[in-house]
Design a protein around this motif. Structure first.
Motif, mmCIF file in Angstrom:
data_model
loop_
_atom_site.group_PDB
_atom_site.id
_atom_site.type_symbol
_atom_site.label_atom_id
_atom_site.label_comp_id
_atom_site.label_asym_id
_atom_site.label_seq_id
_atom_site.Cartn_x
_atom_site.Cartn_y
_atom_site.Cartn_z
ATOM 1 N N VAL A 1 17.678 -7.011 30.769
ATOM 2 C CA VAL A 1 16.464 -7.531 31.400
ATOM 3 C C VAL A 1 16.772 -8.932 31.906
ATOM 4 O O VAL A 1 17.336 -9.751 31.178
ATOM 5 C CB VAL A 1 15.283 -7.570 30.408
ATOM 6 C CG1 VAL A 1 14.056 -8.218 31.036
ATOM 7 C CG2 VAL A 1 14.955 -6.167 29.927
ATOM 8 N N VAL A 2 16.417 -9.202 33.164
ATOM 9 C CA VAL A 2 16.579 -10.533 33.743
ATOM 10 C C VAL A 2 15.328 -11.342 33.405
ATOM 11 O O VAL A 2 14.206 -10.884 33.645
ATOM 12 C CB VAL A 2 16.769 -10.461 35.268
ATOM 13 C CG1 VAL A 2 16.888 -11.856 35.865
ATOM 14 C CG2 VAL A 2 17.981 -9.609 35.624
ATOM 15 N N HIS A 3 15.536 -12.529 32.857
ATOM 16 C CA HIS A 3 14.444 -13.430 32.487
ATOM 17 C C HIS A 3 14.521 -14.677 33.353
ATOM 18 O O HIS A 3 15.582 -15.311 33.437
ATOM 19 C CB HIS A 3 14.555 -13.828 31.010
ATOM 20 C CG HIS A 3 14.527 -12.656 30.082
ATOM 21 N ND1 HIS A 3 13.352 -12.061 29.691
ATOM 22 C CD2 HIS A 3 15.525 -11.955 29.493
ATOM 23 C CE1 HIS A 3 13.637 -11.052 28.882
ATOM 24 N NE2 HIS A 3 14.952 -10.964 28.752
ATOM 25 N N LEU A 4 13.408 -15.007 33.993
ATOM 26 C CA LEU A 4 13.338 -16.166 34.867
ATOM 27 C C LEU A 4 12.336 -17.174 34.334
ATOM 28 O O LEU A 4 11.222 -16.797 33.950
ATOM 29 C CB LEU A 4 12.900 -15.748 36.272
ATOM 30 C CG LEU A 4 13.757 -14.714 36.987
ATOM 31 C CD1 LEU A 4 13.067 -14.262 38.261
ATOM 32 C CD2 LEU A 4 15.132 -15.269 37.271
ATOM 33 N N CYS A 5 12.711 -18.440 34.345
ATOM 34 C CA CYS A 5 11.794 -19.543 34.085
ATOM 35 C C CYS A 5 11.588 -20.225 35.429
ATOM 36 O O CYS A 5 12.550 -20.713 36.037
ATOM 37 C CB CYS A 5 12.375 -20.534 33.086
ATOM 38 S SG CYS A 5 12.623 -19.846 31.458
#
Length: 75
Positions: A18-22
């Motif tokens: 899963v790609v997590h972006l802030c």
């Protein structure tokens, strides 16, 4: 003419496929790599090599030759 906000990330990581972006606005967004064929077939090690490009407006996986606009990923 409709206003389209520029969506910019300050951090990107990949965990458990899963790609997590802030984002710079303080929000977060995640999406499974399965949404993108090149990412779906990539190894976990290759996925972790994600880089932010273009001032945080795009994701880049050099070894996979994959680019994803942040604005497309969060819509």
């Amino acid at each position: 003419m409709a206003y389209e906000p520029v969506i910019v990330a300050k951090k990107a990581t990949v965990k458990d496929r899963v790609v997590h972006l802030c984002l710079v606005d303080g929000s977060t967004h995640s999406f499974p790599v399965a949404y993108y064929p090149r990412l779906a077939s990539a190894s976990d090690a290759a996925l972790k090599k994600v880089k932010l490009r273009l001032g945080g407006k795009a994701l880049r996986w050099e070894d996979l030759d994959e680019d994803i606009w942040i604005g497309h990923a969060v819509m």
